[in-house]
Design a protein around this motif. Structure first.
Motif, PDB file in Angstrom:
ATOM      1  N   THR A  20       0.685  -0.815   0.055  1.00  0.00           N
ATOM      2  CA  THR A  20      -0.216   0.118  -0.592  1.00  0.00           C
ATOM      3  C   THR A  20       1.050   1.310  -0.017  1.00  0.00           C
ATOM      4  OG1 THR A  20      -0.267   0.439   2.355  1.00  0.00           O
ATOM      5  CG2 THR A  20      -2.019  -0.968   1.205  1.00  0.00           C
ATOM      6  N   GLY A  21       0.327   2.313  -0.877  1.00  0.00           N
ATOM      7  CA  GLY A  21       1.077   3.597  -0.769  1.00  0.00           C
ATOM      8  C   GLY A  21       1.749   3.402  -2.012  1.00  0.00           C
ATOM      9  N   ALA A  46       7.605  -3.623   5.704  1.00  0.00           N
ATOM     10  CA  ALA A  46       5.936  -3.891   6.382  1.00  0.00           C
ATOM     11  C   ALA A  46       5.709  -2.148   7.130  1.00  0.00           C
ATOM     12  CB  ALA A  46       5.757  -4.947   7.720  1.00  0.00           C
ATOM     13  N   ASN A  47       6.496  -1.283   7.140  1.00  0.00           N
ATOM     14  CA  ASN A  47       6.000   0.308   7.665  1.00  0.00           C
ATOM     15  C   ASN A  47       6.682   1.212   6.278  1.00  0.00           C
ATOM     16  OD1 ASN A  47       5.330   0.343  10.310  1.00  0.00           O
ATOM     17  ND2 ASN A  47       6.995  -1.235  10.002  1.00  0.00           N
ATOM     18  N   GLY A  48       6.536   0.680   5.915  1.00  0.00           N
ATOM     19  CA  GLY A  48       5.999   1.673   4.527  1.00  0.00           C
ATOM     20  C   GLY A  48       7.703   1.859   3.637  1.00  0.00           C
ATOM     21  N   ILE A  49       8.313   1.462   3.232  1.00  0.00           N
ATOM     22  CA  ILE A  49       9.820   1.139   3.539  1.00  0.00           C
ATOM     23  C   ILE A  49      10.252  -0.129   2.127  1.00  0.00           C
ATOM     24  CG2 ILE A  49      12.312   1.232   3.461  1.00  0.00           C
ATOM     25  CD1 ILE A  49      11.748   2.503   6.323  1.00  0.00           C
ATOM     26  N   VAL A  89      14.178   7.082   8.236  1.00  0.00           N
ATOM     27  CA  VAL A  89      13.827   6.899   6.784  1.00  0.00           C
ATOM     28  C   VAL A  89      13.439   7.888   6.780  1.00  0.00           C
ATOM     29  CG1 VAL A  89      13.320   5.206   5.417  1.00  0.00           C
ATOM     30  CG2 VAL A  89      14.671   4.296   6.847  1.00  0.00           C
ATOM     31  N   HIS A  90      11.820   7.430   6.863  1.00  0.00           N
ATOM     32  CA  HIS A  90      10.666   8.707   6.637  1.00  0.00           C
ATOM     33  C   HIS A  90      11.093   9.854   6.930  1.00  0.00           C
ATOM     34  CE1 HIS A  90       8.053   5.511   5.537  1.00  0.00           C
ATOM     35  NE2 HIS A  90       8.123   4.529   6.226  1.00  0.00           N
ATOM     36  N   ALA A  91      11.252  10.017   7.884  1.00  0.00           N
ATOM     37  CA  ALA A  91      12.378  11.529   8.149  1.00  0.00           C
ATOM     38  C   ALA A  91      12.893  12.541   7.031  1.00  0.00           C
ATOM     39  CB  ALA A  91      13.043  11.801   9.106  1.00  0.00           C
TER      40      ALA A  91
END
Length: 268
Positions: free
Chosen positions: A31-32, A63-66, A265-267
């Motif tokens: 997703t995303g 699983a956390n968007g990476i 990573v998201h930052a």
């Protein structure tokens, strides 16, 4: 290059060959989109391990968007320093060139190196124009994560000789041509000598009971990174041994470390 895919609820896994004779598995969130991405470089004292060695950690980040690309690369004793660094540099370039097919943001590709994998990733990240592995002036990593990294292989070798740790001494001798090479291909000393060409944002994860590293290795590296002008964060986990992410992936320390990695990573 040939690829095969497998899907689950949270992650799609694609097996592929990114370089002659070298396989990888790409883990893509289901997703995303326009994902940040990470090349995962496994540890194993330069002589062991494979792309599945750190799979619980890799799966967690995916699983956390990476998007994650866990790679095989040449290893000692068949390939000695600096040969394997070229494979890691090639993987970073391959993922950038193939970002669109995995819905990856090509400007947000970094690396995650663990133990000896951290050492090799750092060389590709800090000195990308070295003709032995890349010969490109472009900085290949938008960010770098390391866990229990061998950031000063010379200091680790000296420690292993003193204790003694025959397993580590043997691994060093298999990978490194000599002590001069441990001095030249040394991320800590590269920083201290002012040789770093790139200083991407860095997150360093380290346990305090790491029997495979000198007690101050992570702190010394982060201090030198900051002194060289880079942005570096050190997160310390009391009582945790070397490779704690693999030894106890469901522990509170491992889950905390992985949460920090995801946020980092998201930052960036």
């Amino acid at each position: 290059m040939a690829m095969s895919g497998e899907a689950s609820d949270a992650v799609t896994r694609t097996d592929l060959r990114y370089r002659d004779g070298l396989d990888a598995r790409v883990y893509t969130p289901t997703t995303g989109g326009s994902f940040p991405a990470v090349v995962a470089v496994h540890g194993g004292a330069w002589v062991g391990g494979n792309r599945f060695t750190h799979e619980p950690s890799v799966e967690h980040l995916a699983a956390n968007g990476i998007a994650m690309m866990a790679i095989e690369f040449a290893m000692a004793p068949a390939a000695r320093y600096p040969e394997p660094i070229a494979d890691i540099a090639a993987a970073l370039g391959w993922l950038r060139d193939n970002a669109e097919r995995f819905d990856i943001d090509a400007g947000r590709i970094g690396g995650f190196g663990l133990s000896s994998g951290a050492h090799q990733l750092l060389l590709a990240a800090l000195r990308p124009s070295d003709p032995r592995w890349s010969a490109t002036p472009a900085c290949p990593c938008a960010f770098v994560l390391i866990a229990f990294g061998v950031t000063d292989p010379l200091a680790r070798y000296q420690m292993a000789l003193k204790r003694p740790r025959e397993d580590l001494v043997s691994a060093h001798n298999a990978y490194w041509p000599d002590v001069d090479a441990m001095t030249e291909g040394n991320p800590q000393l590269i920083l201290e000598r002012g040789e770093a060409e790139c200083l991407p944002p860095l997150l360093c994860l380290q346990g305090t009971d790491d029997e495979n590293l000198t007690e101050d290795m992570a702190e010394r590296f982060v201090t030198a990174y900051r002194k060289a002008g880079g942005d570096a964060v050190l997160e310390v986990f009391p009582g945790e041994p070397h490779a704690f992410l693999d030894r106890a992936p469901d522990s509170a320390a491992s889950q905390s470390a992985l949460a920090s990695a995801v946020a980092f990573v998201h930052a960036h």
